[in-house]
Design a protein around this motif. Sequence first.
Motif, PDB file in Angstrom:
ATOM      1  N   MET A 273       0.821  -1.212   0.000  1.00 20.72           N
ATOM      2  CA  MET A 273       0.000   0.000   0.000  1.00 20.72           C
ATOM      3  C   MET A 273       0.853   1.259   0.000  1.00 20.72           C
ATOM      4  N   ARG A 274       2.063   1.144   0.499  1.00 24.48           N
ATOM      5  CA  ARG A 274       2.930   2.323   0.587  1.00 24.48           C
ATOM      6  C   ARG A 274       3.660   2.618  -0.714  1.00 24.48           C
ATOM      7  N   ARG A 275       3.724   1.660  -1.594  1.00 24.18           N
ATOM      8  CA  ARG A 275       4.546   1.831  -2.797  1.00 24.18           C
ATOM      9  C   ARG A 275       3.730   2.371  -3.959  1.00 24.18           C
TER      10      ARG A 275
ATOM     11  N   ALA B 122       7.245   5.616   6.208  1.00 27.58           N
ATOM     12  CA  ALA B 122       5.794   5.729   6.028  1.00 27.58           C
ATOM     13  C   ALA B 122       5.416   6.619   4.849  1.00 27.58           C
ATOM     14  N   VAL B 123       6.245   7.616   4.546  1.00 27.04           N
ATOM     15  CA  VAL B 123       5.848   8.557   3.492  1.00 27.04           C
ATOM     16  C   VAL B 123       6.537   8.317   2.157  1.00 27.04           C
ATOM     17  N   CYS B 124       7.598   7.524   2.141  1.00 23.98           N
ATOM     18  CA  CYS B 124       8.330   7.342   0.876  1.00 23.98           C
ATOM     19  C   CYS B 124       7.565   6.401  -0.053  1.00 23.98           C
ATOM     20  N   PRO B 125       7.143   6.876  -1.224  1.00 27.18           N
ATOM     21  CA  PRO B 125       6.397   5.993  -2.129  1.00 27.18           C
ATOM     22  C   PRO B 125       7.292   5.049  -2.919  1.00 27.18           C
ATOM     23  N   GLN B 126       8.633   5.131  -2.701  1.00 24.81           N
ATOM     24  CA  GLN B 126       9.568   4.304  -3.451  1.00 24.81           C
ATOM     25  C   GLN B 126      10.282   3.270  -2.588  1.00 24.81           C
ATOM     26  N   GLY B 127       9.989   3.231  -1.314  1.00 22.20           N
ATOM     27  CA  GLY B 127      10.674   2.271  -0.456  1.00 22.20           C
ATOM     28  C   GLY B 127      12.148   2.578  -0.301  1.00 22.20           C
ATOM     29  N   VAL B 128      12.500   3.851  -0.321  1.00 24.82           N
ATOM     30  CA  VAL B 128      13.905   4.244  -0.205  1.00 24.82           C
ATOM     31  C   VAL B 128      14.429   4.009   1.213  1.00 24.82           C
TER      32      VAL B 128
END
Lengths: 369, 222
Positions: A147-149, A315-321
């Motif tokens: 869901m985060r990506r 929690a906020v990174c949409p790239q999983g950095v």
Amino acid sequence: MTSILRYLWGLLFRIFPCPTQTGLRRIGTPMRDSPVLVTCNFDLTLRRLRRALRGIDAWLLVADSKGVNVWCASGAHELNARTVVAVIKTSGIGDLVDHRTLVLPQLAGPGVRAQAIEKQTGWTVAWGPVRMTDIPRYLEHGIDAPMRRASWSLFERLDTALGSLFPFLLCGALGFALFGRGLLVDYVVVAALAFVGFFTIIPWVPGRLGLARALVVDLVLGGGLLLTELTLHNPAPRPRADWIIAMVLVLLYGGEVGGIASNLKSDLDPFMARLGMKKIGNVAFAGTIRTDLLNGWRRLVLDPTRCERCGACQAVCPQGVWLTPADSVARLVNEDACTGCTACLRQCHGAAIRAHRVDETAAGGRSAL
Amino acid sequence: MLSYVFMKILEARPASYDRRIDRVDGGRSRAARQAVQARVADGSRVLEIGCGPGTLARSLAQRGCTVDAFDANRAMIEEARSQAGDLAGDLADHLHFRFMGVDGMDRYQAGAYDAVVSTLVLSELSDDERHYALGHVARVLRRGGLLLLAVEVPPTGTGARALHALARAPAVATTWLITGSSTRPVQHLRDDLAGAGLVLDDWSQNAGSALAVVVAHRPEEA
């Protein structure tokens, strides 16, 4: 009728703002323990969100984003803590619920500083999923990694590209209608085919950025054109207008693609920065942290002594950095995927994440790598 | 009657805002501002909602009023502060400008003001913001204190309303394309005032006009 026109405007002319009224909306029959969600005041977003939330009882706060979608408005800081605090206070939501938890869209991370909201209002911020279609599952089971990506499915590619490119395609059609009517039908057909074709295959085209991938496609198209003409009109190949149009449009599509998806790096901004252009109108290029990150002039650096292990970066990174293992400091695990959105910098509780200039990093900044 | 839509465009240039809107609406908003100003007693303690470049606040200060004023447009507040600095004597000390939206009104003290004034602002607010602002107006006014508004409302009469809505659409579209925002005539102001506990005293609106000057007060007894 007005509603349909507004929907079509939002769908096809997405590069223009399409504001709807800010304030509180009731989704279903919300109660005092129902979740409180936040979104922007872009008309199309609100319509789609209502559809995604069908069957859910929730309070929805529509914050002022100047009529722009969450990702773009937060990137430009038009959707920010101030506008969210304003809607919390003026909506009177505090009198309607017994809890104080606010669910923000994850893609608001670059603009809305959660800590500022918590400090000014006493509400606690929970980061929701990237995609609105995941909200029902999120409300039921909580957040999970997928869901985060940010994703870019075929539907998402065609949808966002259409909204972004339609005005340009329309201008082209008007140009042909006025000055080259004989090619108008060719243009429309080719534009549609090139559009669907390019955005269907783009994930598998080699190249890092959209423009590079467009050049690859153009090379194939150009080669195909040459071969076809050599075969049909040997020995005197002639340029074909429809193929040329397709190649030009693919370049346009490729050039635009980096700016329209939350999981792609922008082409235009860093390119402008490299040329030394600081801004066009009100849009700044050079000197911004984002373009510096994309050009490799800055790198994300973590100071582990300041990390509060809050997990906000993850929690906020949409790239999983970022990865924040339990009871451990954050780790930079996928720096190459960073699109320079700066959400981690904005949300970091201890200001542990910095975007150091590369020379500073080399001179002694503690890299997390 | 469409000029109030264009003020969203004119707001981009605070220094010339008053002059330009004067030119666009033929001086009607200036007349409305003067009508509002005329109802404020000399020496009053005044709160102004959406002060723009501070023209009304400065006029009131010159009549001995102390004015707290705010606006959600930072450039407007900077212009207001700059122009206040040019005032003679200690008049600038009677003016306090703040960059904020109506959501910040909870900072003002209850019962502290003799009058609250606002010109051409309510039509820029959402319904929630308007209700919130009027609720705080009722709170910050002393008992008997006045609310004085110049506000964009639908014209009276069905024909005039229809004509206004039709003629307004292109202006709204133009403003929206340029600024990404627009104004909306306030539809139910009488109900909103009553809902906030304010008593309507006067409603002045010329036939066919979309501009009303409204006077209300906080009752002596709650």
